[in-house]
Design an enzyme around this catalytic site. Structure first.
Site, PDB file in Angstrom:
ATOM      1  N   CYS A 118      52.647  11.138 130.236  1.00 21.00           N
ATOM      2  CA  CYS A 118      53.840  12.607 130.876  1.00 21.00           C
ATOM      3  C   CYS A 118      53.403  11.731 132.588  1.00 21.00           C
ATOM      4  O   CYS A 118      52.721  11.230 132.370  1.00 21.00           O
ATOM      5  CB  CYS A 118      52.827  14.076 131.632  1.00 21.00           C
ATOM      6  SG  CYS A 118      50.876  14.126 131.779  1.00 21.00           S
ATOM      7  N   ARG A 123      47.538   9.628 130.395  1.00 23.42           N
ATOM      8  CA  ARG A 123      46.297  10.513 129.998  1.00 23.42           C
ATOM      9  C   ARG A 123      46.222  10.700 128.692  1.00 23.42           C
ATOM     10  O   ARG A 123      46.833  11.353 127.664  1.00 23.42           O
ATOM     11  CB  ARG A 123      47.037  12.303 129.593  1.00 23.42           C
ATOM     12  CG  ARG A 123      47.372  12.702 131.462  1.00 23.42           C
ATOM     13  CD  ARG A 123      47.979  13.420 131.698  1.00 23.42           C
ATOM     14  NE  ARG A 123      47.080  14.339 131.903  1.00 23.42           N
ATOM     15  CZ  ARG A 123      47.246  16.162 131.405  1.00 23.42           C
ATOM     16  NH1 ARG A 123      48.870  15.850 131.179  1.00 23.42           N
ATOM     17  NH2 ARG A 123      46.266  16.839 132.022  1.00 23.42           N
ATOM     18  N   VAL A 125      43.592  10.410 124.494  1.00 22.77           N
ATOM     19  CA  VAL A 125      42.954  11.382 124.196  1.00 22.77           C
ATOM     20  C   VAL A 125      41.248  10.405 123.823  1.00 22.77           C
ATOM     21  O   VAL A 125      41.052  11.060 122.419  1.00 22.77           O
ATOM     22  CB  VAL A 125      43.476  12.003 123.034  1.00 22.77           C
ATOM     23  CG1 VAL A 125      44.483  13.176 123.704  1.00 22.77           C
ATOM     24  CG2 VAL A 125      44.091  11.651 122.197  1.00 22.77           C
ATOM     25  N   ASP A 126      41.405   9.092 124.026  1.00 23.51           N
ATOM     26  CA  ASP A 126      40.143   8.397 122.690  1.00 23.51           C
ATOM     27  C   ASP A 126      38.974   8.793 123.558  1.00 23.51           C
ATOM     28  O   ASP A 126      38.150   9.335 122.232  1.00 23.51           O
ATOM     29  CB  ASP A 126      39.935   6.966 124.106  1.00 23.51           C
ATOM     30  CG  ASP A 126      40.753   7.241 125.658  1.00 23.51           C
ATOM     31  OD1 ASP A 126      40.730   8.477 126.128  1.00 23.51           O
ATOM     32  OD2 ASP A 126      39.518   6.147 126.158  1.00 23.51           O
ATOM     33  N   ASP A 310      45.016  19.908 141.028  1.00 24.14           N
ATOM     34  CA  ASP A 310      46.366  20.453 140.585  1.00 24.14           C
ATOM     35  C   ASP A 310      46.515  21.587 141.942  1.00 24.14           C
ATOM     36  O   ASP A 310      47.332  21.828 142.239  1.00 24.14           O
ATOM     37  CB  ASP A 310      45.278  21.582 139.730  1.00 24.14           C
ATOM     38  CG  ASP A 310      45.421  20.553 137.884  1.00 24.14           C
ATOM     39  OD1 ASP A 310      46.433  19.670 138.273  1.00 24.14           O
ATOM     40  OD2 ASP A 310      44.883  21.164 137.271  1.00 24.14           O
ATOM     41  N   ARG A 402      56.184  26.538 133.268  1.00 27.87           N
ATOM     42  CA  ARG A 402      55.499  26.393 132.470  1.00 27.87           C
ATOM     43  C   ARG A 402      53.555  26.631 133.247  1.00 27.87           C
ATOM     44  O   ARG A 402      52.885  26.962 132.541  1.00 27.87           O
ATOM     45  CB  ARG A 402      55.403  25.167 132.405  1.00 27.87           C
ATOM     46  CG  ARG A 402      56.367  24.051 131.943  1.00 27.87           C
ATOM     47  CD  ARG A 402      56.159  22.761 131.289  1.00 27.87           C
ATOM     48  NE  ARG A 402      54.986  22.943 131.064  1.00 27.87           N
ATOM     49  CZ  ARG A 402      54.677  21.078 130.562  1.00 27.87           C
ATOM     50  NH1 ARG A 402      54.662  20.491 130.598  1.00 27.87           N
ATOM     51  NH2 ARG A 402      53.432  21.123 129.306  1.00 27.87           N
TER      52      ARG A 402
HETATM   53  N1  EPU Z   1      41.070  11.220 130.153  1.00 27.42           N
HETATM   54  C1  EPU Z   1      40.590   9.424 129.830  1.00 27.42           C
HETATM   55  N2  EPU Z   1      40.967   9.076 128.664  1.00 27.42           N
HETATM   56  C2  EPU Z   1      40.271  11.500 127.302  1.00 27.42           C
HETATM   57  C3  EPU Z   1      40.527  11.533 128.758  1.00 27.42           C
HETATM   58  C4  EPU Z   1      41.211  11.943 129.650  1.00 27.42           C
HETATM   59  O1  EPU Z   1      41.136   8.388 129.633  1.00 27.42           O
HETATM   60  O2  EPU Z   1      40.412  11.327 126.289  1.00 27.42           O
HETATM   61  C5  EPU Z   1      41.792  10.363 131.580  1.00 27.42           C
HETATM   62  C6  EPU Z   1      42.564  11.068 132.127  1.00 27.42           C
HETATM   63  O3  EPU Z   1      43.932   9.597 131.920  1.00 27.42           O
HETATM   64  C7  EPU Z   1      42.569  11.525 133.584  1.00 27.42           C
HETATM   65  C8  EPU Z   1      41.085  12.075 133.547  1.00 27.42           C
HETATM   66  O4  EPU Z   1      40.412  11.451 132.257  1.00 27.42           O
HETATM   67  O5  EPU Z   1      43.132  10.270 134.045  1.00 27.42           O
HETATM   68  C9  EPU Z   1      40.734  13.031 133.344  1.00 27.42           C
HETATM   69  O6  EPU Z   1      41.608  13.474 132.432  1.00 27.42           O
HETATM   70  P1  EPU Z   1      41.136  15.493 132.212  1.00 27.42           P
HETATM   71  O7  EPU Z   1      40.314  15.415 130.237  1.00 27.42           O
HETATM   72  O8  EPU Z   1      40.055  15.716 132.853  1.00 27.42           O
HETATM   73  O9  EPU Z   1      43.172  16.327 132.089  1.00 27.42           O
HETATM   74  P2  EPU Z   1      42.822  17.038 131.204  1.00 27.42           P
HETATM   75  O10 EPU Z   1      42.032  18.183 130.474  1.00 27.42           O
HETATM   76  O11 EPU Z   1      43.861  16.674 130.617  1.00 27.42           O
HETATM   77  C10 EPU Z   1      43.035  19.638 132.086  1.00 27.42           C
HETATM   78  C11 EPU Z   1      44.159  20.547 133.232  1.00 27.42           C
HETATM   79  C12 EPU Z   1      44.785  19.497 133.844  1.00 27.42           C
HETATM   80  C13 EPU Z   1      43.778  19.239 135.173  1.00 27.42           C
HETATM   81  C14 EPU Z   1      43.148  17.977 134.549  1.00 27.42           C
HETATM   82  C15 EPU Z   1      41.646  17.512 135.645  1.00 27.42           C
HETATM   83  C16 EPU Z   1      44.953  21.683 130.768  1.00 27.42           C
HETATM   84  C17 EPU Z   1      45.133  21.939 129.652  1.00 27.42           C
HETATM   85  N3  EPU Z   1      45.048  20.621 131.685  1.00 27.42           N
HETATM   86  O12 EPU Z   1      44.041  18.186 131.369  1.00 27.42           O
HETATM   87  O13 EPU Z   1      45.588  20.720 134.462  1.00 27.42           O
HETATM   88  O14 EPU Z   1      45.000  18.686 136.335  1.00 27.42           O
HETATM   89  O15 EPU Z   1      42.450  18.931 133.547  1.00 27.42           O
HETATM   90  O16 EPU Z   1      41.810  19.094 136.037  1.00 27.42           O
HETATM   91  O17 EPU Z   1      43.773  22.068 131.147  1.00 27.42           O
HETATM   92  C18 EPU Z   1      47.825  21.280 135.252  1.00 27.42           C
HETATM   93  O18 EPU Z   1      47.971  22.587 134.926  1.00 27.42           O
HETATM   94  O19 EPU Z   1      48.664  20.921 135.946  1.00 27.42           O
HETATM   95  C19 EPU Z   1      47.309  19.974 134.479  1.00 27.42           C
HETATM   96  C20 EPU Z   1      47.878  19.041 134.602  1.00 27.42           C
END
Ligand code: EPU
Length: 427
Positions: A118, A123, A125-126, A310, A402
């Site tokens: 995005c 981002r 999902v590994d 955020d 959104r």
């Molecule tokens: N990451 C990986 N592999 C994974 C998962 C994450 O490399 O399998 C990386 C991501 O690419 C990123 C970092 O780890 O660089 C942290 O990502 P995280 O998984 O914590 O974020 P997320 O769950 O995808 C949620 C919020 C985001 C917020 C982040 C961090 C939701 C729906 N989204 O995303 O919110 O920025 O946590 O706090 O809960 C927003 O609301 O605008 C938004 C982007």
């Protein structure tokens, strides 16, 4: 496509009610897939993202009763008609990927499209997939879909996340509630939304300890039951309005605010010279400016309890009008400075070097046409527009819809000159 027209320079005063948290609501909605009984969520934010997820859940066979504009949503996943979440729906919103774990845990199989990258970063999902593999799932990634199976059910596992991920922590926790035996999540994310999800799951009969700390222990149960749960209030929305008041000037009370979840933000605002009075019992936060110029404050984004990514864009808009230079470091996402060139169009002085933005405050921003690039970037342009002299038009505000419920209505109610217009996108 809609735009927002803002005439800046009006101080804000009055009350702004904070809505339910988008990032909590999305995971709570996915939790309904874990049970055959109805899950009722109150304090639900009416947002494009929560409506998208409701459509996806309906595609899977969930009965959703959620009248337009209502803050109560009833979800009944008694009988799913499909365990396939298609690309067309998942690509619209990444959090849709979270339907995988609950379906896998309850039915032993699920096929969910990979969400894709995005605007703010790749981002992947590994970590989510590694967690399911550790719980004994067979995964096949084919033609952009994850096909997951655990014919004899998921098994509890010891999962040590190599770095903190909110999504992977929540997703693994959802799935582990119905796994056989104990799952321990180490280096888990500590965001308040995780504790909110755990509270809801516990009220459904799940056995979870430690949510909100970096070690979460889940004892799997055979089945979960329905519940009634109030979605926590949105700390990012609250922080955004606090920064809007700090930038435009004025005195506003945020009501229905998640006071305990805002420490890092309140701290940064106080350091900038803004008066912040939080009342945990009343759920209110009073924000008041002093008439003195804002002081520059450096922030580094970090997982909770650090400064949230955020709110980084919004804080950058605020620092654009501080007296002096601040350094803002983005440590979570690799491409989350797209608002910087747009803020510069309003006269902000921002130099981006890798993951660092050096912001030298200017006395006044000046209104201009700007374009929203992602959800939080859009609202940083609104904040800058409220502080600027003259008219700012923010286009492509579908990003804003959104994640911010009735934004222009809430801001108008405290004296902002802001209105939505419909016009052809020229970009
Ligand atoms: N990451 C990986 N592999 C994974 C998962 C994450 O490399 O399998 C990386 C991501 O690419 C990123 C970092 O780890 O660089 C942290 O990502 P995280 O998984 O914590 O974020 P997320 O769950 O995808 C949620 C919020 C985001 C917020 C982040 C961090 C939701 C729906 N989204 O995303 O919110 O920025 O946590 O706090 O809960 C927003 O609301 O605008 C938004 C982007």
């Amino acid at each position: 496509m809609d735009s927002l027209k803002i005439i800046g320079g009006q101080p804000l005063s009055g009350e702004i009610p904070i809505s339910g948290a988008k990032n909590s609501a999305l995971k709570l909605m996915a939790a309904c897939l874990l049970t055959a009984e109805p899950v009722t969520l109150t304090n639900m934010p009416n947002l494009a993202d929560t409506r998208f997820l409701s459509q996806l859940l309906q595609t899977l066979g969930v009965e959703v009763y959620w009248p337009k504009g209502d803050s109560e949503c009833r979800l009944n996943a008694e009988k799913l008609t499909s365990t396939i979440a298609p690309y067309e729906q998942v690509r619209k919103m990444r959090a849709s990927f979270n339907v995988l774990g609950p379906m896998l845990a309850r039915y032993g199989h699920a096929t969910v499209s990979l969400p894709g990258g995005c605007a703010i970063g790749a981002r992947p999902v590994d970590l989510h997939l590694q967690a399911f593999e550790a719980m004994g799932a067979d995964l096949l990634v084919e033609q952009g879909y994850v096909k997951a199976a655990a014919i004899h059910g998921l098994k509890g596992a010891q999962i040590v996340f190599p770095f903190v991920s909110v999504g992977a922590t929540e997703h693994a926790m959802l799935a582990a509630t119905l796994a056989k035996g104990e799952t321990v999540l180490e280096n888990a994310a500590r965001e308040p939304e995780i504790a909110d999800l755990a509270d809801c799951l516990i009220s459904m009969g799940a056995k979870i300890e430690g949510a909100g700390s970096s070690t979460i222990t889940i004892q799997g149960v055979d089945e979960l039951h329905g519940t009634n749960h109030k979605v926590m209030s949105d700390r990012i929305e609250a922080g955004t309005y606090a920064m809007a008041v700090a930038a435009a000037g004025g005195h506003v009370t945020l009501t229905n605010a998640p006071v305990g979840a805002l420490s890092a933000i309140n701290h940064a605002l106080r350091n900038a010279g803004v008066k912040v009075e939080a009342d945990k019992d009343a759920g209110t936060i009073e924000i008041e400016t002093t008439g003195q110029p804002l002081a520059p404050v450096n922030v580094d984004t970090a997982p909770h309890p650090g400064f949230p990514t955020d709110l980084q864009a919004q804080f950058m808009a605020l620092m654009s009008v501080a007296r002096g230079t601040s350094v803002i470091r983005e440590n979570i996402f690799e491409n989350r400075f797209m608002h910087a060139p747009e803020l510069s169009r309003l006269g902000a002085n921002i130099a981006v070097r890798g993951s660092e933005a050096i912001v030298t405050g200017v006395e006044k921003l000046k209104g201009a046409p700007v374009m929203a690039t992602d959800l939080r970037a859009s609202v940083s342009l609104v904040i800058a527009g409220l502080a600027a002299q003259g008219e700012t038009t923010v286009s492509r505000i579908y990003h804003l819809d959104r994640g911010f419920e009735r934004l222009e209505e809430k801001l108008s109610a405290v004296g902002a000159n802001i209105r939505r217009t419909s016009e052809e996108d020229e970009g």
